[in-house]
Design a protein around this motif. Structure first.
Motif, PDB file in Angstrom:
ATOM      1  N   ILE A   1       0.783  -1.271  -0.012  1.00  0.00           N
ATOM      2  CA  ILE A   1      -0.176  -0.045   0.181  1.00  0.00           C
ATOM      3  C   ILE A   1       0.968   1.179  -0.207  1.00  0.00           C
ATOM      4  O   ILE A   1       1.851   1.428   0.730  1.00  0.00           O
ATOM      5  N   ASN A   2       0.805   2.096  -0.918  1.00  0.00           N
ATOM      6  CA  ASN A   2       1.551   3.424  -1.192  1.00  0.00           C
ATOM      7  C   ASN A   2       0.512   4.430  -0.408  1.00  0.00           C
ATOM      8  O   ASN A   2      -0.183   5.203  -1.169  1.00  0.00           O
ATOM      9  N   VAL A   3       0.836   4.976   0.613  1.00  0.00           N
ATOM     10  CA  VAL A   3      -0.226   5.906   1.435  1.00  0.00           C
ATOM     11  C   VAL A   3      -0.118   7.091   0.731  1.00  0.00           C
ATOM     12  O   VAL A   3      -1.091   8.051   0.537  1.00  0.00           O
ATOM     13  N   GLU A   4       1.103   7.800   0.301  1.00  0.00           N
ATOM     14  CA  GLU A   4       1.356   8.989  -0.095  1.00  0.00           C
ATOM     15  C   GLU A   4       0.834   9.148  -1.573  1.00  0.00           C
ATOM     16  O   GLU A   4       0.245  10.227  -2.042  1.00  0.00           O
ATOM     17  N   ALA A   5       1.081   8.041  -2.197  1.00  0.00           N
ATOM     18  CA  ALA A   5       0.569   8.112  -3.684  1.00  0.00           C
ATOM     19  C   ALA A   5      -1.016   7.694  -3.755  1.00  0.00           C
ATOM     20  O   ALA A   5      -1.485   7.903  -4.878  1.00  0.00           O
ATOM     21  N   LYS A   6      -1.558   7.128  -2.675  1.00  0.00           N
ATOM     22  CA  LYS A   6      -2.859   6.650  -2.738  1.00  0.00           C
ATOM     23  C   LYS A   6      -3.070   5.531  -3.918  1.00  0.00           C
ATOM     24  O   LYS A   6      -3.950   5.742  -4.697  1.00  0.00           O
ATOM     25  N   THR A   7      -2.062   4.643  -3.856  1.00  0.00           N
ATOM     26  CA  THR A   7      -2.294   3.525  -4.776  1.00  0.00           C
ATOM     27  C   THR A   7      -1.965   2.202  -3.930  1.00  0.00           C
ATOM     28  O   THR A   7      -1.302   2.116  -2.835  1.00  0.00           O
ATOM     29  N   VAL A   8      -2.294   1.275  -4.589  1.00  0.00           N
ATOM     30  CA  VAL A   8      -2.106  -0.107  -3.842  1.00  0.00           C
ATOM     31  C   VAL A   8      -1.325  -1.163  -5.030  1.00  0.00           C
ATOM     32  O   VAL A   8      -2.038  -0.947  -6.300  1.00  0.00           O
ATOM     33  N   ASP A   9      -0.589  -1.780  -4.886  1.00  0.00           N
ATOM     34  CA  ASP A   9       0.443  -2.827  -5.754  1.00  0.00           C
ATOM     35  C   ASP A   9       0.000  -4.036  -5.377  1.00  0.00           C
ATOM     36  O   ASP A   9      -0.456  -4.441  -4.095  1.00  0.00           O
ATOM     37  N   PHE A  10      -0.288  -4.870  -6.364  1.00  0.00           N
ATOM     38  CA  PHE A  10      -0.621  -6.267  -6.426  1.00  0.00           C
ATOM     39  C   PHE A  10       0.524  -7.020  -6.913  1.00  0.00           C
ATOM     40  O   PHE A  10       1.273  -6.791  -7.822  1.00  0.00           O
ATOM     41  N   LYS A  11       0.681  -8.423  -6.488  1.00  0.00           N
ATOM     42  CA  LYS A  11       1.372  -9.334  -6.949  1.00  0.00           C
ATOM     43  C   LYS A  11       1.009  -9.975  -8.361  1.00  0.00           C
ATOM     44  O   LYS A  11       1.676 -10.509  -9.164  1.00  0.00           O
ATOM     45  N   ASP A  12      -0.425  -9.828  -8.683  1.00  0.00           N
ATOM     46  CA  ASP A  12      -1.026 -10.406  -9.959  1.00  0.00           C
ATOM     47  C   ASP A  12      -2.083  -9.611 -10.367  1.00  0.00           C
ATOM     48  O   ASP A  12      -3.047 -10.073 -11.116  1.00  0.00           O
ATOM     49  N   HIS A  13      -1.912  -8.258 -10.262  1.00  0.00           N
ATOM     50  CA  HIS A  13      -2.789  -7.554 -10.911  1.00  0.00           C
ATOM     51  C   HIS A  13      -2.061  -5.910 -11.149  1.00  0.00           C
ATOM     52  O   HIS A  13      -1.198  -5.475 -10.301  1.00  0.00           O
ATOM     53  N   GLU A  14      -2.941  -5.138 -11.952  1.00  0.00           N
ATOM     54  CA  GLU A  14      -2.134  -3.770 -12.173  1.00  0.00           C
ATOM     55  C   GLU A  14      -2.319  -3.039 -10.726  1.00  0.00           C
ATOM     56  O   GLU A  14      -3.386  -3.019 -10.265  1.00  0.00           O
ATOM     57  N   THR A  15      -1.346  -1.932 -10.704  1.00  0.00           N
ATOM     58  CA  THR A  15      -1.830  -1.100  -9.459  1.00  0.00           C
ATOM     59  C   THR A  15      -3.144  -0.350  -9.844  1.00  0.00           C
ATOM     60  O   THR A  15      -3.476   0.000 -10.685  1.00  0.00           O
ATOM     61  N   LEU A  16      -3.792  -0.112  -8.428  1.00  0.00           N
ATOM     62  CA  LEU A  16      -5.066   0.566  -8.394  1.00  0.00           C
ATOM     63  C   LEU A  16      -5.008   1.819  -7.395  1.00  0.00           C
ATOM     64  O   LEU A  16      -3.968   1.745  -6.633  1.00  0.00           O
ATOM     65  N   SER A  17      -5.435   2.863  -7.850  1.00  0.00           N
ATOM     66  CA  SER A  17      -5.574   4.200  -7.100  1.00  0.00           C
ATOM     67  C   SER A  17      -6.941   4.223  -6.432  1.00  0.00           C
ATOM     68  O   SER A  17      -7.788   3.432  -6.733  1.00  0.00           O
ATOM     69  N   TYR A  18      -6.850   4.987  -5.138  1.00  0.00           N
ATOM     70  CA  TYR A  18      -8.044   5.055  -4.550  1.00  0.00           C
ATOM     71  C   TYR A  18      -8.215   6.431  -3.770  1.00  0.00           C
ATOM     72  O   TYR A  18      -6.986   7.357  -3.867  1.00  0.00           O
ATOM     73  N   ASP A  19      -9.318   6.822  -3.741  1.00  0.00           N
ATOM     74  CA  ASP A  19      -9.715   8.257  -2.854  1.00  0.00           C
ATOM     75  C   ASP A  19      -9.964   7.762  -1.389  1.00  0.00           C
ATOM     76  O   ASP A  19      -9.281   8.522  -0.326  1.00  0.00           O
TER      77      ASP A  19
END
Length: 398
Positions: free
Chosen positions: A80-98
């Motif tokens: 989880i990348n708190v500053e960037a507001k994104t989540v990296d996955f081992k088997d899926h593309e990165t997702l962003s969130y609000d």
């Protein structure tokens, strides 16, 4: 449009998804993410590990029970990348969130004890629970050829809540396996550092549990600090002694403790045992869009000034509050403080027995407590899934 991610579909995550799906504005995109498409009622894992209940009775498909407004994604969280507001996955593309609700659950904790990871069987999920029973039955079946009594010895390392419930189930399993494979009586052994078991219950109920297990032939070793796990033995020292002692057995089950998901540490959160201290609203003070609940959170109990324990009951309540607060942030409303009042504690001791404490004065043991346990199990299936799932997989009739 607002994007909300919910990481983990355990007790906390699935409850958050259900509540947020009803409360969030219509233009909110809600995605519930878990590495498995199946939800596991993990408070019942001891039954799977003992072979007294099939796994399909405590599992259901997540996508079939969540609201239509919630999208389910099967993917494994990496970071989880708190500053960037994104989540990296081992088997899926990165997702962003609000907004994000982190509910990644627990994992077995071996505390770095020598040999625990290599030689003991952790109880974490359905897969590990099924493997425990497979190992136990294989060892018992092997006795005919080996004539080695270690094949007939089951050692449960840790006599916390899960350990006690597992011991209660194993009493029945042992008798069934003895009959099936025509062996001598199985030896069930408990090794626990504490001398006061089940501290969440009145001492009279804790004593009832211990005496019940002893009456069924369980060998209880309390005040025994485990020092290492060997391939066929648990090594321990009794309180006040420097002498190492051994209990030999080929089935060694590890229920000593748990910690939160390692994703917490990898993501750089300030944590202890992968649990993050959160605000009274269950989010981070510096990042109010980040909510952390369940086994990866630490919420202070104002009554004890210690974090609440990690239980399904508390996780479910946190899921409710976190979802309401995310909906409030999206809509510009007021946030709700997390408050908790225990509905009581009920522990199973096998098929027809148990202990229950609903209040300081409402205490039960025996079959009445077991009935309460079954009611709680059915209630959980109803709330986490739906009425149809409860009717199909529940513990009724009593």
């Amino acid at each position: 449009m607002t994007d909300v991610l919910i990481l983990g579909a355990g007790y906390a995550g699935i409850r958050a998804a259900k509540v947020l799906g009803k409360m969030a504005p219509r233009d909110t995109t809600i995605t519930l993410i878990d590495k498995s498409p199946i939800h596991e009622e993990r408070t019942q894992l001891h039954e799977i590990a003992a072979g007294t209940m099939p796994a399909n009775r405590i599992t259901f498909h997540i996508a079939e029970v969540i609201p239509n407004q919630v999208h389910f994604l099967q993917a494994e969280v990496d970071k989880i990348n708190v500053e960037a507001k994104t989540v990296d996955f081992k088997d899926h593309e990165t997702l962003s969130y609000d907004y994000i609700i982190v509910a990644l659950g627990f994992q077995s904790e071996d505390f770095g004890l020598e040999g625990a990871k290599e030689n003991a069987l952790p109880l974490e999920d359905v897969t590990t629970a099924e493997y425990i029973y497979q190992t136990l039955e294989r060892n018992v079946a092997n006795y005919a050829a080996s004539q080695d009594h270690k094949d007939l010895t089951v050692i449960v390392a840790g006599a916390g809540f899960t350990g006690i419930e597992l011991l209660g189930e194993l009493v029945h399993t042992a008798a069934e396996l003895q009959t099936k494979y025509r062996t001598p009586k199985l030896n069930i052994v408990s090794v626990e550092r504490s001398t006061r078991l089940l501290p969440m219950l009145d001492e009279s109920l804790a004593d009832y549990s211990v005496n019940f297990l002893k009456s069924k032939g369980v060998e209880m070793h309390t005040g025994a600090a485990i020092t290492k796990i060997e391939p066929d033995a648990v090594v321990y020292k009794l309180e006040g002694s420097d002498t190492e002692e051994r209990i030999y057995g080929h089935t060694i089950i590890w229920t000593v403790g748990v910690s939160g998901s390692d994703v917490i540490t990898k993501s750089g959160f300030e944590q202890r045992r992968n649990r993050v201290m959160v605000s009274n609203q269950l989010n981070l003070k510096d990042h109010p869009e980040v909510f952390i609940i369940g086994d990866v959170s630490a919420v202070m109990d104002p009554g004890t000034e210690r974090p609440y324990p990690t239980t399904a009951q508390i996780s479910t309540r946190e899921g409710n509050v976190a979802a309401k607060n995310v909906a409030a942030l999206i809509s510009g409303g007021e946030l709700e403080d997390f408050t908790y009042k225990s509905m009581g504690t009920v522990a199973s001791l096998g098929k027809g027995d148990g202990v229950a404490q609903l209040s300081p004065t409402k205490k039960y043991s025996g079959f009445r407590a077991k009935v309460l346990k079954r009611v709680i199990t059915d209630k959980s299936l109803f709330e986490d899934a739906n009425f149809g799932t409860m009717m199909k997989k529940g513990r009724w009739p009593l």
